[in-house]
Design a protein around this motif. Structure first.
Motif, mmCIF file in Angstrom:
data_model
loop_
_atom_site.group_PDB
_atom_site.id
_atom_site.type_symbol
_atom_site.label_atom_id
_atom_site.label_comp_id
_atom_site.label_asym_id
_atom_site.label_seq_id
_atom_site.Cartn_x
_atom_site.Cartn_y
_atom_site.Cartn_z
ATOM 1 N N VAL A 1 0.824 -1.207 0.000
ATOM 2 C CA VAL A 1 0.000 0.000 0.000
ATOM 3 C C VAL A 1 0.862 1.262 0.000
ATOM 4 C CG1 VAL A 1 -0.270 0.172 2.505
ATOM 5 C CG2 VAL A 1 -2.073 1.010 1.018
ATOM 6 N N ALA A 2 2.093 1.135 0.501
ATOM 7 C CA ALA A 2 2.987 2.297 0.548
ATOM 8 C C ALA A 2 3.378 2.760 -0.847
ATOM 9 C CB ALA A 2 4.233 1.969 1.362
ATOM 10 N N ALA A 3 3.328 1.855 -1.821
ATOM 11 C CA ALA A 3 3.697 2.215 -3.195
ATOM 12 C C ALA A 3 2.553 2.877 -3.941
ATOM 13 C CB ALA A 3 4.150 0.961 -3.941
ATOM 14 N N GLN A 4 1.364 2.912 -3.348
ATOM 15 C CA GLN A 4 0.207 3.477 -4.027
ATOM 16 C C GLN A 4 0.088 4.984 -3.727
ATOM 17 O OE1 GLN A 4 -2.944 0.978 -2.533
ATOM 18 N NE2 GLN A 4 -2.153 -0.835 -3.597
ATOM 19 N N TYR B 1 -6.274 9.195 0.599
ATOM 20 C CA TYR B 1 -7.227 8.247 0.017
ATOM 21 C C TYR B 1 -6.957 6.909 0.695
ATOM 22 C CZ TYR B 1 -9.662 5.223 -3.248
ATOM 23 O OH TYR B 1 -10.480 4.276 -3.795
ATOM 24 N N LEU B 2 -7.682 6.668 1.743
ATOM 25 C CA LEU B 2 -7.437 5.495 2.585
ATOM 26 C C LEU B 2 -7.909 4.241 1.862
ATOM 27 C CD1 LEU B 2 -7.883 5.949 6.364
ATOM 28 C CD2 LEU B 2 -8.088 3.691 5.383
ATOM 29 N N PRO B 3 -7.171 3.139 1.945
ATOM 30 C CA PRO B 3 -7.589 1.921 1.240
ATOM 31 C C PRO B 3 -9.009 1.503 1.620
ATOM 32 C CG PRO B 3 -5.338 1.691 2.020
ATOM 33 C CD PRO B 3 -5.861 2.986 2.591
ATOM 34 N N ASN B 4 -9.745 1.043 0.611
ATOM 35 C CA ASN B 4 -11.110 0.568 0.825
ATOM 36 C C ASN B 4 -11.101 -0.673 1.726
ATOM 37 O OD1 ASN B 4 -13.284 -1.431 0.015
ATOM 38 N ND2 ASN B 4 -14.113 0.439 -0.898
ATOM 39 N N PHE C 1 -2.247 1.389 7.025
ATOM 40 C CA PHE C 1 -2.332 2.805 6.640
ATOM 41 C C PHE C 1 -2.867 3.631 7.809
ATOM 42 C CE2 PHE C 1 -2.432 5.781 2.987
ATOM 43 C CZ PHE C 1 -3.100 6.848 3.565
ATOM 44 N N MET C 2 -3.896 3.113 8.467
ATOM 45 C CA MET C 2 -4.496 3.860 9.576
ATOM 46 C C MET C 2 -3.535 3.979 10.753
ATOM 47 S SD MET C 2 -8.463 2.535 9.357
ATOM 48 C CE MET C 2 -9.212 3.988 10.117
#
Length: 258
Positions: free
Chosen positions: A87-90, A107-110, A125-126
């Motif tokens: 997720v860090a690469a997004q 834009y937090l992951p769904n 992420f959170m």
DNA sequence: ATGTCGGCCTTTGGCCGA
């Protein structure tokens, strides 16, 4: 000072909507999510002609965030500090400094795709976002975190039938992580102004969700303590969902004194 | 009634993500 956030679901499909909205609402700073393009393909020229400077964190096909501002700003981070893994690469994070404030667009992951690993990415992420907020509080900075959080914090924040039980937007761990960020001492601006009742920022394209007001509140603006004292208004701009070919999200607008 | 969008490849339909 007018701050705003809007998940536009492709900036190339929504350029005219955003341009018209800037002219109508006149935000000082607008964070965008799901621009769904790489930086060179971002349609910055029209926004710049309208007086808005742009900073873009893009990627192909998915995700992507940006900020448009008519006040001077400096980009501080284009990725969430402390985040590792896929997720860090997004392209999901942009942090700027403007008017003496640190302003963060996310834009937090769904969290509903990619199985359990996908959901763990959302929690990671959170956790990193919480750590970032803690660092800014420790530094006594004024800051705001705006964006598509993909979290419906309470049962007042989604219409019955809009989500299935177990959806990543309402899983207990998701809500606990959101609360743990708010409980650092931040203020959920929309709920500070509208403490109870239905309040939505997203309606699915499917099943006439907007017509039935079957929505979600998943776009949020969290304010640091001193900024919260300046909070004047916080509103989702529902009008945008009724436009032709709209995004499935509407803008959220925050007004701060001075 | 697995319903609607957007992007992209596998390219004039199918897949993924939301």
């Amino acid at each position: 000072m007018r701050l705003a956030t809007w998940n536009v679901n492709s900036i190339r499909q929504r350029e005219r909507h955003v341009a018209a909205w800037l002219a109508r609402v006149q935000p000082d700073v607008l964070f965008l999510q799901e621009i769904k393009c790489q930086e060179p393909d971002f349609p910055r020229a029209g926004f710049e002609a309208a007086g808005y400077s742009c900073a873009v964190v893009g990627q192909k096909s998915y995700n992507g965030v940006a900020v448009l501002a008519r006040v001077p700003f400096e980009v501080i981070h284009t990725a969430l500090p402390g985040l590792d893994g896929d997720v860090a690469a997004q392209a999901r994070y942009i942090e700027i400094e403007a008017a003496g404030m640190v302003l963060i667009g996310i834009y937090l992951p769904n969290g509903n795709s990619g199985g359990e690993a996908g959901y763990q990415g959302k929690l990671a992420f959170m956790a990193a976002l919480k750590a970032r907020a803690e660092a800014l509080l420790a530094a006594d900075r004024d800051f705001a975190i705006l964006g598509d959080w993909n979290v419906a914090p309470t049962d007042d924040d989604y219409a019955k039938g809009a989500l299935s039980a177990g959806d990543a937007l309402i899983r207990p761990q998701t809500r606990a992580a959101y609360r743990s960020i708010v409980w650092l001492g931040l203020t959920d601006a929309l709920r500070a102004v509208h403490p109870t009742g239905k309040l939505y920022t997203f309606w699915d394209y499917q099943s006439a969700c907007f017509q039935r007001d079957c929505g979600l509140r998943i776009d949020h603006a969290l304010l640091s303590p001193q900024l919260a004292e300046r909070l004047l208004t916080a509103e989702p701009d529902r009008r945008e969902r009724g436009e032709e070919q709209p995004s499935d999200h509407v803008p959220v607008v925050i007004d701060l004194a001075a």
